[in-house]
Write a protein that holds these residues in place. Sequence first.
Motif, PDB file in Angstrom:
ATOM      1  N   THR A 140       4.386   9.674   3.747  1.00  0.00           N
ATOM      2  CA  THR A 140       3.308  10.915   3.676  1.00  0.00           C
ATOM      3  C   THR A 140       4.860  11.934   3.957  1.00  0.00           C
ATOM      4  N   ALA A 141       5.711  11.769   4.548  1.00  0.00           N
ATOM      5  CA  ALA A 141       7.103  12.727   4.726  1.00  0.00           C
ATOM      6  C   ALA A 141       7.345  13.286   3.153  1.00  0.00           C
ATOM      7  N   GLU A 142       7.637  11.863   2.889  1.00  0.00           N
ATOM      8  CA  GLU A 142       8.783  11.548   1.254  1.00  0.00           C
ATOM      9  C   GLU A 142       7.970  11.970  -0.313  1.00  0.00           C
ATOM     10  N   ARG A 143       6.340  12.297   0.860  1.00  0.00           N
ATOM     11  CA  ARG A 143       5.530  12.522  -0.546  1.00  0.00           C
ATOM     12  C   ARG A 143       5.658  14.484  -0.290  1.00  0.00           C
ATOM     13  N   GLU A 144       5.543  14.677   0.924  1.00  0.00           N
ATOM     14  CA  GLU A 144       6.092  16.169   0.840  1.00  0.00           C
ATOM     15  C   GLU A 144       6.882  16.640   0.520  1.00  0.00           C
ATOM     16  N   LEU A 145       8.350  15.732   0.662  1.00  0.00           N
ATOM     17  CA  LEU A 145       9.728  16.515   0.331  1.00  0.00           C
ATOM     18  C   LEU A 145       9.726  15.827  -1.771  1.00  0.00           C
ATOM     19  N   GLY A 146       8.996  15.814  -1.717  1.00  0.00           N
ATOM     20  CA  GLY A 146       9.091  15.376  -3.378  1.00  0.00           C
ATOM     21  C   GLY A 146       9.617  14.376  -3.394  1.00  0.00           C
ATOM     22  N   ARG A 147       9.724  13.399  -3.236  1.00  0.00           N
ATOM     23  CA  ARG A 147      10.737  11.710  -3.574  1.00  0.00           C
ATOM     24  C   ARG A 147       9.392  10.960  -3.397  1.00  0.00           C
ATOM     25  N   LEU A 148       7.987  11.122  -3.118  1.00  0.00           N
ATOM     26  CA  LEU A 148       6.978  10.204  -4.036  1.00  0.00           C
ATOM     27  C   LEU A 148       6.156  11.678  -5.096  1.00  0.00           C
ATOM     28  N   LYS A 149       5.413  10.560  -5.947  1.00  0.00           N
ATOM     29  CA  LYS A 149       4.562  11.173  -6.441  1.00  0.00           C
ATOM     30  C   LYS A 149       3.253  12.337  -5.606  1.00  0.00           C
ATOM     31  N   ALA A 150       2.588  13.083  -6.381  1.00  0.00           N
ATOM     32  CA  ALA A 150       2.042  13.809  -5.545  1.00  0.00           C
ATOM     33  C   ALA A 150       0.347  13.152  -5.060  1.00  0.00           C
ATOM     34  N   ASP A 151       0.012  12.495  -6.188  1.00  0.00           N
ATOM     35  CA  ASP A 151      -1.359  12.217  -6.480  1.00  0.00           C
ATOM     36  C   ASP A 151      -1.120  10.138  -5.538  1.00  0.00           C
ATOM     37  N   ALA A 152       0.842   9.957  -5.051  1.00  0.00           N
ATOM     38  CA  ALA A 152       1.070   8.648  -4.402  1.00  0.00           C
ATOM     39  C   ALA A 152      -0.383   8.147  -3.648  1.00  0.00           C
ATOM     40  N   ASP A 153      -1.200   7.591  -3.482  1.00  0.00           N
ATOM     41  CA  ASP A 153      -2.293   6.648  -3.277  1.00  0.00           C
ATOM     42  C   ASP A 153      -1.047   5.862  -1.689  1.00  0.00           C
ATOM     43  N   ILE A 154      -0.908   6.361  -0.260  1.00  0.00           N
ATOM     44  CA  ILE A 154      -0.631   6.089   0.526  1.00  0.00           C
ATOM     45  C   ILE A 154      -1.291   5.170   1.955  1.00  0.00           C
ATOM     46  N   THR A 155      -2.731   5.798   1.728  1.00  0.00           N
ATOM     47  CA  THR A 155      -3.744   5.104   2.473  1.00  0.00           C
ATOM     48  C   THR A 155      -3.437   3.537   1.460  1.00  0.00           C
ATOM     49  N   THR A 156      -2.933   2.686   0.462  1.00  0.00           N
ATOM     50  CA  THR A 156      -3.209   2.266   0.054  1.00  0.00           C
ATOM     51  C   THR A 156      -1.289   1.243  -0.329  1.00  0.00           C
ATOM     52  N   LEU A 157      -0.716   1.944  -0.368  1.00  0.00           N
ATOM     53  CA  LEU A 157       0.882   1.429  -0.479  1.00  0.00           C
ATOM     54  C   LEU A 157       1.213   1.427   0.600  1.00  0.00           C
ATOM     55  N   ALA A 158       0.959   1.885   1.568  1.00  0.00           N
ATOM     56  CA  ALA A 158       1.931   1.406   2.879  1.00  0.00           C
ATOM     57  C   ALA A 158       0.568  -0.198   3.530  1.00  0.00           C
ATOM     58  N   PRO A 159      -0.920  -0.338   3.876  1.00  0.00           N
ATOM     59  CA  PRO A 159      -1.122  -2.021   3.805  1.00  0.00           C
ATOM     60  C   PRO A 159      -0.282  -2.875   3.019  1.00  0.00           C
ATOM     61  N   THR A 160      -0.261  -2.397   1.744  1.00  0.00           N
ATOM     62  CA  THR A 160       0.550  -3.188   0.870  1.00  0.00           C
ATOM     63  C   THR A 160       1.424  -3.335   1.306  1.00  0.00           C
ATOM     64  N   LEU A 161       2.651  -2.554   1.342  1.00  0.00           N
ATOM     65  CA  LEU A 161       3.571  -3.191   1.927  1.00  0.00           C
ATOM     66  C   LEU A 161       3.899  -4.317   2.730  1.00  0.00           C
ATOM     67  N   ILE A 162       3.162  -3.383   4.525  1.00  0.00           N
ATOM     68  CA  ILE A 162       3.144  -4.226   5.068  1.00  0.00           C
ATOM     69  C   ILE A 162       2.570  -5.569   5.605  1.00  0.00           C
ATOM     70  N   GLY A 163       1.482  -5.985   4.600  1.00  0.00           N
ATOM     71  CA  GLY A 163       1.262  -6.882   3.849  1.00  0.00           C
ATOM     72  C   GLY A 163       2.326  -7.881   3.202  1.00  0.00           C
ATOM     73  N   ALA A 164       2.530  -7.561   2.563  1.00  0.00           N
ATOM     74  CA  ALA A 164       3.715  -7.865   1.630  1.00  0.00           C
ATOM     75  C   ALA A 164       4.998  -8.729   2.350  1.00  0.00           C
ATOM     76  N   ALA A 165       5.276  -7.865   2.856  1.00  0.00           N
ATOM     77  CA  ALA A 165       6.610  -8.097   3.811  1.00  0.00           C
ATOM     78  C   ALA A 165       5.857  -9.035   5.351  1.00  0.00           C
ATOM     79  N   HIS A 166       5.255  -9.181   5.045  1.00  0.00           N
ATOM     80  CA  HIS A 166       4.523  -9.968   6.063  1.00  0.00           C
ATOM     81  C   HIS A 166       4.877 -11.244   5.802  1.00  0.00           C
ATOM     82  N   MET A 167       3.960 -11.422   4.503  1.00  0.00           N
ATOM     83  CA  MET A 167       4.231 -12.734   3.697  1.00  0.00           C
ATOM     84  C   MET A 167       5.999 -13.333   3.778  1.00  0.00           C
ATOM     85  N   LEU A 168       6.967 -12.247   3.160  1.00  0.00           N
ATOM     86  CA  LEU A 168       7.905 -12.732   3.087  1.00  0.00           C
ATOM     87  C   LEU A 168       8.578 -13.620   4.406  1.00  0.00           C
ATOM     88  N   PHE A 169       7.692 -13.367   5.505  1.00  0.00           N
ATOM     89  CA  PHE A 169       9.175 -13.824   7.106  1.00  0.00           C
ATOM     90  C   PHE A 169       7.582 -14.154   7.478  1.00  0.00           C
TER      91      PHE A 169
END
Length: 195
Positions: A140-169
Amino acid sequence: MPTGVAIRDVREQLFDAAERILVRSGPSALTSRAVTAEAGCAKGVLHRHFADFDAFLAELVQDRIARFDARAETLRAAAGTGTVAGNLTDALTALFESVAVAIVSLVIFRDDLRARLRQTGSKGVPLLAEAAGAIAGYLTAERELGRLKADADITTLAPTLIGAAHMLFAGGEAVAPDAVGKVVTAVIAGAVTPG
């Protein structure tokens, strides 16, 4: 340890002993007797400080969540610095190289512990849910700074990142930061602003 000898930081000693057992032998090996033996103290020490073994485990999980909360603040403060992928890679590697995978296994393994944690307000899988919240805050902070697109779906990205990383480890083998970075880059590719 002889009776009557004061133990410094007994709670932390017991928590650290439990973590070592979890990492070494998994949640099925975690008993009050195993923890006190690993900590080098009498079994009664654990029961003097905690109502029962599930109370001990719940406090262990909550303590480790609190430790992650400090890392979450560091991640959020990193917004606008480095690269989004690099910051996420560092945060996910730090989270999952710690005892987090073992803690998640413990929560999944013990129904009573999960129920007790839910009574304290934990939702989803404790630690992973908090980690997803921290990642969402950072994104959210990165989106507010413009480094992520305004329509970036953070509610999907965050758990996807956690799940994918958890699978790796989750396999227990060492995971190279490059492997984490590759996954992070793929997951956020559509959300990062060009430039």
